[in-house]
Design an enzyme around this catalytic site. Structure first.
Site, PDB file in Angstrom:
ATOM      1  N   SER A   9      28.348   7.826   9.164  1.00 55.50           N
ATOM      2  CA  SER A   9      28.202   8.459   7.844  1.00 55.50           C
ATOM      3  C   SER A   9      29.570   8.900   7.349  1.00 55.50           C
ATOM      4  O   SER A   9      30.228   9.737   7.974  1.00 55.50           O
ATOM      5  CB  SER A   9      27.286   9.671   7.933  1.00 55.50           C
ATOM      6  N   HIS A  34      27.248   4.067   6.390  1.00 54.69           N
ATOM      7  CA  HIS A  34      26.200   4.916   5.827  1.00 54.69           C
ATOM      8  C   HIS A  34      26.785   5.829   4.744  1.00 54.69           C
ATOM      9  O   HIS A  34      27.737   6.569   4.994  1.00 54.69           O
ATOM     10  CB  HIS A  34      25.604   5.757   6.953  1.00 54.69           C
ATOM     11  N   ASP A  36      25.939   8.833   2.101  1.00 57.70           N
ATOM     12  CA  ASP A  36      24.987   9.890   1.780  1.00 57.70           C
ATOM     13  C   ASP A  36      25.180  10.353   0.343  1.00 57.70           C
ATOM     14  O   ASP A  36      26.202  10.952   0.009  1.00 57.70           O
ATOM     15  CB  ASP A  36      25.188  11.071   2.743  1.00 57.70           C
ATOM     16  N   MET A  38      23.993  12.753  -2.539  1.00 56.68           N
ATOM     17  CA  MET A  38      23.291  14.043  -2.678  1.00 56.68           C
ATOM     18  C   MET A  38      23.470  14.592  -4.086  1.00 56.68           C
ATOM     19  O   MET A  38      24.547  14.458  -4.672  1.00 56.68           O
ATOM     20  CB  MET A  38      23.855  15.047  -1.675  1.00 56.68           C
ATOM     21  N   HIS A  67      21.877   6.034   1.444  1.00 56.27           N
ATOM     22  CA  HIS A  67      20.807   7.013   1.690  1.00 56.27           C
ATOM     23  C   HIS A  67      20.765   7.945   0.485  1.00 56.27           C
ATOM     24  O   HIS A  67      21.652   8.785   0.311  1.00 56.27           O
ATOM     25  CB  HIS A  67      21.137   7.761   2.990  1.00 56.27           C
ATOM     26  N   MET A  69      19.569  10.983  -1.421  1.00 58.43           N
ATOM     27  CA  MET A  69      18.914  12.297  -1.348  1.00 58.43           C
ATOM     28  C   MET A  69      18.960  12.884  -2.754  1.00 58.43           C
ATOM     29  O   MET A  69      19.674  13.864  -3.019  1.00 58.43           O
ATOM     30  CB  MET A  69      19.651  13.175  -0.324  1.00 58.43           C
ATOM     31  N   MET A 138      14.968  11.644   9.703  1.00 60.61           N
ATOM     32  CA  MET A 138      15.998  12.692   9.622  1.00 60.61           C
ATOM     33  C   MET A 138      15.822  13.639  10.799  1.00 60.61           C
ATOM     34  O   MET A 138      14.781  14.288  10.937  1.00 60.61           O
ATOM     35  CB  MET A 138      15.868  13.492   8.323  1.00 60.61           C
ATOM     36  N   GLY A 143      21.410  17.370   3.926  1.00 61.64           N
ATOM     37  CA  GLY A 143      22.285  18.167   3.070  1.00 61.64           C
ATOM     38  C   GLY A 143      23.702  18.291   3.600  1.00 61.64           C
ATOM     39  O   GLY A 143      24.646  18.306   2.821  1.00 61.64           O
ATOM     40  N   GLY A 145      26.592  17.448   7.064  1.00 57.48           N
ATOM     41  CA  GLY A 145      26.933  16.877   8.357  1.00 57.48           C
ATOM     42  C   GLY A 145      27.122  18.001   9.366  1.00 57.48           C
ATOM     43  O   GLY A 145      27.174  19.186   9.004  1.00 57.48           O
ATOM     44  N   ASP A 174      18.993   9.767  11.777  1.00 57.12           N
ATOM     45  CA  ASP A 174      20.113  10.337  11.026  1.00 57.12           C
ATOM     46  C   ASP A 174      20.169  11.851  11.207  1.00 57.12           C
ATOM     47  O   ASP A 174      19.266  12.563  10.752  1.00 57.12           O
ATOM     48  CB  ASP A 174      19.906   9.969   9.542  1.00 57.12           C
ATOM     49  N   GLY A 176      22.804  14.758  13.722  1.00 57.09           N
ATOM     50  CA  GLY A 176      23.038  15.322  15.054  1.00 57.09           C
ATOM     51  C   GLY A 176      23.093  14.288  16.162  1.00 57.09           C
ATOM     52  O   GLY A 176      22.847  14.617  17.330  1.00 57.09           O
ATOM     53  N   GLY A 196      27.868  10.996  11.831  1.00 62.41           N
ATOM     54  CA  GLY A 196      28.974  11.430  10.988  1.00 62.41           C
ATOM     55  C   GLY A 196      30.036  12.121  11.814  1.00 62.41           C
ATOM     56  O   GLY A 196      31.073  11.537  12.141  1.00 62.41           O
TER      57      GLY A 196
HETATM   58  C1  DX5 Z   1      22.595  14.629   6.348  1.00 61.11           C
HETATM   59  C2  DX5 Z   1      23.071  13.200   6.176  1.00 61.11           C
HETATM   60  C3  DX5 Z   1      23.587  12.619   7.439  1.00 61.11           C
HETATM   61  C4  DX5 Z   1      24.759  13.369   8.021  1.00 61.11           C
HETATM   62  C5  DX5 Z   1      24.933  13.025   9.448  1.00 61.11           C
HETATM   63  O1  DX5 Z   1      22.033  15.063   5.188  1.00 61.11           O
HETATM   64  O2  DX5 Z   1      22.014  12.362   5.719  1.00 61.11           O
HETATM   65  O3  DX5 Z   1      23.901  11.237   7.282  1.00 61.11           O
HETATM   66  O4  DX5 Z   1      25.936  13.169   7.337  1.00 61.11           O
HETATM   67  O5  DX5 Z   1      25.981  13.786   9.948  1.00 61.11           O
HETATM   68  P1  DX5 Z   1      26.033  14.246  11.477  1.00 61.11           P
HETATM   69  O6  DX5 Z   1      26.054  13.001  12.300  1.00 61.11           O
HETATM   70  O7  DX5 Z   1      27.294  15.027  11.551  1.00 61.11           O
HETATM   71  O8  DX5 Z   1      24.791  15.060  11.733  1.00 61.11           O
HETATM   72 ZN    ZN Z   2      22.184  10.051   5.767  1.00 60.58          ZN
END
Ligand code: DX5
Ligand code: ZN
Length: 226
Positions: A9, A34, A36, A38, A67, A69, A138, A143, A145, A174, A176, A196
Protein backbone atom coordinates in the site's frame (compact mmCIF):
# COMPACT_ATOMS: atom_id res chain seq x y z
CA UNK A 1 3.80 -24.51 -4.19
CA UNK A 2 1.71 -21.50 -5.19
CA UNK A 3 2.96 -18.10 -4.12
CA UNK A 4 1.07 -15.49 -2.18
CA UNK A 5 0.75 -12.18 -4.03
CA UNK A 6 2.05 -9.07 -2.26
CA UNK A 7 0.36 -5.72 -2.87
CA UNK A 8 2.22 -2.93 -1.01
CA UNK A 9 0.00 0.00 0.00
CA UNK A 10 1.54 3.28 -1.13
CA UNK A 11 -0.27 4.96 1.76
CA UNK A 12 2.97 4.44 3.71
CA UNK A 13 5.24 5.57 0.86
CA UNK A 14 6.87 9.00 0.62
CA UNK A 15 4.04 11.01 -0.99
CA UNK A 16 6.55 13.50 -2.41
CA UNK A 17 8.10 10.72 -4.49
CA UNK A 18 5.26 8.36 -5.38
CA UNK A 19 6.48 7.50 -8.89
CA UNK A 20 9.94 6.61 -7.60
CA UNK A 21 8.49 4.68 -4.68
CA UNK A 22 6.34 2.56 -7.01
CA UNK A 23 9.30 1.83 -9.26
CA UNK A 24 11.31 0.82 -6.18
CA UNK A 25 8.73 -1.64 -4.87
CA UNK A 26 8.30 -3.16 -8.33
CA UNK A 27 12.08 -3.60 -8.60
CA UNK A 28 11.88 -5.12 -5.14
CA UNK A 29 9.51 -7.79 -6.43
CA UNK A 30 5.97 -6.81 -5.48
CA UNK A 31 3.10 -8.30 -7.48
CA UNK A 32 0.52 -5.49 -7.36
CA UNK A 33 0.48 -1.83 -6.28
CA UNK A 34 -2.29 -1.04 -3.78
CA UNK A 35 -3.73 2.49 -3.88
CA UNK A 36 -5.93 3.60 -0.99
CA UNK A 37 -8.45 6.23 -2.04
CA UNK A 38 -10.09 7.95 0.96
CA UNK A 39 -12.69 10.70 1.02
CA UNK A 40 -12.76 12.05 4.59
CA UNK A 41 -16.40 10.95 4.76
CA UNK A 42 -16.61 7.16 4.43
CA UNK A 43 -13.32 7.01 6.35
CA UNK A 44 -11.76 9.68 8.56
CA UNK A 45 -8.85 10.48 6.25
CA UNK A 46 -8.26 12.09 2.86
CA UNK A 47 -5.76 10.69 0.42
CA UNK A 48 -5.58 10.70 -3.35
CA UNK A 49 -7.96 10.74 -6.29
CA UNK A 50 -8.21 9.59 -9.88
CA UNK A 51 -5.92 12.32 -11.28
CA UNK A 52 -3.06 11.15 -9.08
CA UNK A 53 -3.75 7.53 -10.10
CA UNK A 54 -3.56 8.59 -13.76
CA UNK A 55 -0.23 10.30 -13.11
CA UNK A 56 1.09 7.15 -11.42
CA UNK A 57 -0.09 4.76 -14.13
CA UNK A 58 3.05 5.11 -16.33
CA UNK A 59 5.15 4.09 -13.31
CA UNK A 60 3.17 0.88 -12.74
CA UNK A 61 4.20 -2.18 -14.74
CA UNK A 62 2.38 -4.69 -12.56
CA UNK A 63 -1.24 -4.20 -11.45
CA UNK A 64 -2.94 -0.99 -10.27
CA UNK A 65 -5.02 -2.28 -7.35
CA UNK A 66 -7.41 0.52 -6.40
CA UNK A 67 -9.23 0.35 -3.05
CA UNK A 68 -12.04 2.90 -2.95
CA UNK A 69 -13.00 4.03 0.55
CA UNK A 70 -15.41 6.64 -0.75
CA UNK A 71 -19.15 7.14 -0.50
CA UNK A 72 -20.75 7.26 -2.96
CA UNK A 73 -18.41 5.25 -5.19
CA UNK A 74 -20.56 4.94 -8.29
CA UNK A 75 -19.99 8.45 -9.72
CA UNK A 76 -16.21 7.94 -9.70
CA UNK A 77 -15.84 4.45 -11.20
CA UNK A 78 -15.39 5.71 -14.75
CA UNK A 79 -12.63 8.14 -13.77
CA UNK A 80 -10.64 5.44 -11.93
CA UNK A 81 -11.02 3.08 -14.90
CA UNK A 82 -9.85 5.92 -17.20
CA UNK A 83 -6.90 6.48 -14.84
CA UNK A 84 -5.74 2.95 -15.59
CA UNK A 85 -7.01 0.94 -12.64
CA UNK A 86 -6.76 -2.81 -13.21
CA UNK A 87 -8.71 -3.70 -10.06
CA UNK A 88 -11.40 -1.56 -8.46
CA UNK A 89 -12.75 -2.57 -5.06
CA UNK A 90 -15.69 -0.87 -3.37
CA UNK A 91 -17.20 -1.18 0.09
CA UNK A 92 -20.73 -2.64 0.11
CA UNK A 93 -21.62 -0.12 2.83
CA UNK A 94 -20.91 2.66 0.32
CA UNK A 95 -22.90 1.14 -2.55
CA UNK A 96 -26.67 0.95 -2.29
CA UNK A 97 -26.87 -1.42 -5.26
CA UNK A 98 -23.74 -3.52 -5.00
CA UNK A 99 -24.77 -5.96 -7.71
CA UNK A 100 -25.09 -3.11 -10.21
CA UNK A 101 -21.83 -1.44 -9.10
CA UNK A 102 -19.87 -4.67 -9.60
CA UNK A 103 -21.35 -5.08 -13.07
CA UNK A 104 -20.34 -1.51 -13.96
CA UNK A 105 -16.75 -2.13 -12.81
CA UNK A 106 -16.49 -5.18 -15.05
CA UNK A 107 -18.15 -3.36 -17.94
CA UNK A 108 -15.40 -0.73 -17.59
CA UNK A 109 -12.86 -3.50 -18.22
CA UNK A 110 -11.61 -3.80 -14.63
CA UNK A 111 -11.56 -6.64 -12.13
CA UNK A 112 -14.32 -6.12 -9.58
CA UNK A 113 -13.76 -6.34 -5.85
CA UNK A 114 -15.72 -5.83 -2.66
CA UNK A 115 -14.00 -4.73 0.55
CA UNK A 116 -15.46 -5.74 3.91
CA UNK A 117 -15.08 -3.62 7.04
CA UNK A 118 -14.19 -5.61 10.17
CA UNK A 119 -17.78 -5.42 11.40
CA UNK A 120 -19.31 -6.43 8.06
CA UNK A 121 -20.25 -10.06 7.54
CA UNK A 122 -19.10 -11.98 4.49
CA UNK A 123 -22.74 -12.94 3.98
CA UNK A 124 -23.41 -9.56 2.28
CA UNK A 125 -21.63 -11.11 -0.71
CA UNK A 126 -23.68 -14.29 -0.86
CA UNK A 127 -25.79 -13.20 -3.84
CA UNK A 128 -23.10 -11.36 -5.81
CA UNK A 129 -20.39 -14.03 -5.87
CA UNK A 130 -20.65 -14.44 -9.62
CA UNK A 131 -19.92 -10.73 -10.10
CA UNK A 132 -16.72 -10.75 -8.03
CA UNK A 133 -13.09 -11.21 -9.04
CA UNK A 134 -11.76 -10.46 -5.57
CA UNK A 135 -12.77 -9.72 -1.99
CA UNK A 136 -10.76 -7.52 0.38
CA UNK A 137 -11.06 -8.51 4.01
CA UNK A 138 -10.15 -5.46 6.10
CA UNK A 139 -8.15 -6.60 9.10
CA UNK A 140 -8.12 -3.04 10.52
CA UNK A 141 -10.78 -0.36 10.47
CA UNK A 142 -10.08 1.48 7.21
CA UNK A 143 -8.62 4.97 7.28
CA UNK A 144 -5.01 4.75 8.35
CA UNK A 145 -1.86 2.71 7.87
CA UNK A 146 0.10 1.29 10.76
CA UNK A 147 -2.81 -0.07 12.84
CA UNK A 148 -2.81 -3.40 14.67
CA UNK A 149 -4.19 -6.52 13.02
CA UNK A 150 -7.64 -7.63 14.21
CA UNK A 151 -7.58 -11.36 15.00
CA UNK A 152 -11.37 -11.50 14.66
CA UNK A 153 -10.97 -11.37 10.87
CA UNK A 154 -9.22 -14.74 10.55
CA UNK A 155 -12.48 -16.61 11.03
CA UNK A 156 -14.14 -14.38 8.42
CA UNK A 157 -11.45 -15.29 5.88
CA UNK A 158 -12.08 -18.98 6.61
CA UNK A 159 -15.83 -18.60 6.13
CA UNK A 160 -15.37 -16.55 2.98
CA UNK A 161 -13.03 -19.18 1.53
CA UNK A 162 -15.68 -21.85 2.11
CA UNK A 163 -18.37 -19.63 0.57
CA UNK A 164 -16.26 -18.98 -2.54
CA UNK A 165 -15.70 -22.71 -3.09
CA UNK A 166 -14.15 -23.35 -6.50
CA UNK A 167 -15.05 -19.93 -7.94
CA UNK A 168 -12.22 -17.86 -9.39
CA UNK A 169 -12.25 -15.17 -6.67
CA UNK A 170 -9.11 -13.98 -4.88
CA UNK A 171 -9.13 -13.18 -1.17
CA UNK A 172 -7.03 -10.11 -0.39
CA UNK A 173 -6.34 -9.16 3.23
CA UNK A 174 -5.63 -5.53 4.10
CA UNK A 175 -4.40 -4.07 7.37
CA UNK A 176 -1.72 -4.91 9.93
CA UNK A 177 -0.06 -7.50 7.70
CA UNK A 178 3.56 -8.32 8.59
CA UNK A 179 5.64 -11.53 8.82
CA UNK A 180 3.84 -12.46 12.06
CA UNK A 181 0.27 -12.03 10.83
CA UNK A 182 0.79 -13.16 7.21
CA UNK A 183 0.81 -16.90 8.02
CA UNK A 184 -2.43 -16.59 10.02
CA UNK A 185 -4.38 -15.17 7.09
CA UNK A 186 -2.78 -17.34 4.44
CA UNK A 187 -3.58 -20.46 6.45
CA UNK A 188 -7.20 -19.26 6.56
CA UNK A 189 -7.33 -18.77 2.77
CA UNK A 190 -5.77 -15.41 1.78
CA UNK A 191 -4.30 -15.17 -1.73
CA UNK A 192 -3.14 -11.52 -1.77
CA UNK A 193 -1.59 -9.58 1.11
CA UNK A 194 -1.69 -5.79 1.30
CA UNK A 195 1.09 -4.34 3.41
CA UNK A 196 1.86 -0.67 3.93
CA UNK A 197 4.01 -0.01 6.95
CA UNK A 198 5.62 -3.49 6.87
CA UNK A 199 6.95 -2.79 3.37
CA UNK A 200 7.65 0.95 3.35
CA UNK A 201 8.41 1.68 6.99
CA UNK A 202 8.36 5.47 6.85
CA UNK A 203 8.90 5.46 3.09
CA UNK A 204 11.75 6.54 0.77
CA UNK A 205 14.06 3.72 1.68
CA UNK A 206 16.21 1.67 -0.66
CA UNK A 207 15.13 -1.01 -3.13
CA UNK A 208 17.17 -3.46 -1.05
CA UNK A 209 15.18 -2.60 2.09
CA UNK A 210 11.86 -2.98 0.28
CA UNK A 211 13.07 -6.26 -1.21
CA UNK A 212 13.96 -7.61 2.24
CA UNK A 213 10.61 -6.46 3.66
CA UNK A 214 8.60 -8.05 0.83
CA UNK A 215 10.63 -11.25 1.02
CA UNK A 216 10.07 -11.50 4.78
CA UNK A 217 6.30 -11.34 4.31
CA UNK A 218 6.32 -13.71 1.35
CA UNK A 219 8.54 -16.26 3.10
CA UNK A 220 6.36 -16.15 6.20
CA UNK A 221 3.27 -16.67 4.04
CA UNK A 222 4.85 -19.53 2.14
CA UNK A 223 5.53 -21.47 5.32
CA UNK A 224 1.83 -22.29 5.52
CA UNK A 225 0.95 -22.32 1.81
CA UNK A 226 0.92 -25.59 -0.08
C1 DX5 B 1 -6.31 1.10 5.54
C2 DX5 B 1 -5.82 0.83 4.13
C3 DX5 B 1 -4.68 -0.12 4.11
C4 DX5 B 1 -3.47 0.35 4.88
C5 DX5 B 1 -2.58 -0.79 5.18
O1 DX5 B 1 -7.42 1.88 5.49
O2 DX5 B 1 -6.85 0.28 3.32
O3 DX5 B 1 -4.32 -0.46 2.77
O4 DX5 B 1 -2.77 1.35 4.25
O5 DX5 B 1 -1.52 -0.31 5.94
P1 DX5 B 1 -0.78 -1.23 7.02
O6 DX5 B 1 -0.20 -2.39 6.27
O7 DX5 B 1 0.25 -0.32 7.59
O8 DX5 B 1 -1.82 -1.68 8.01
ZN1 ZN C 1 -6.40 -0.69 1.27
Amino acid sequence: MSTTLISPSILSADFAQLGNEIEAIEQAGCDWVHIDVMDGHFVPNLTIGADVCAALKPHIKTVMDVHLMIEPADPYLQSFADAGADNISVHPEACLHLDRTLQVIRDLGCKAGAALNPSTSETVLQYVLDRLDMVIVMSVNPGFGGQSFLDSQVEKIRRLKAMIGDRDILIEVDGGINPITAPLVVAAGADVLVAGSAVFGKGAQSVATYQANIKAIRDAADTVRS
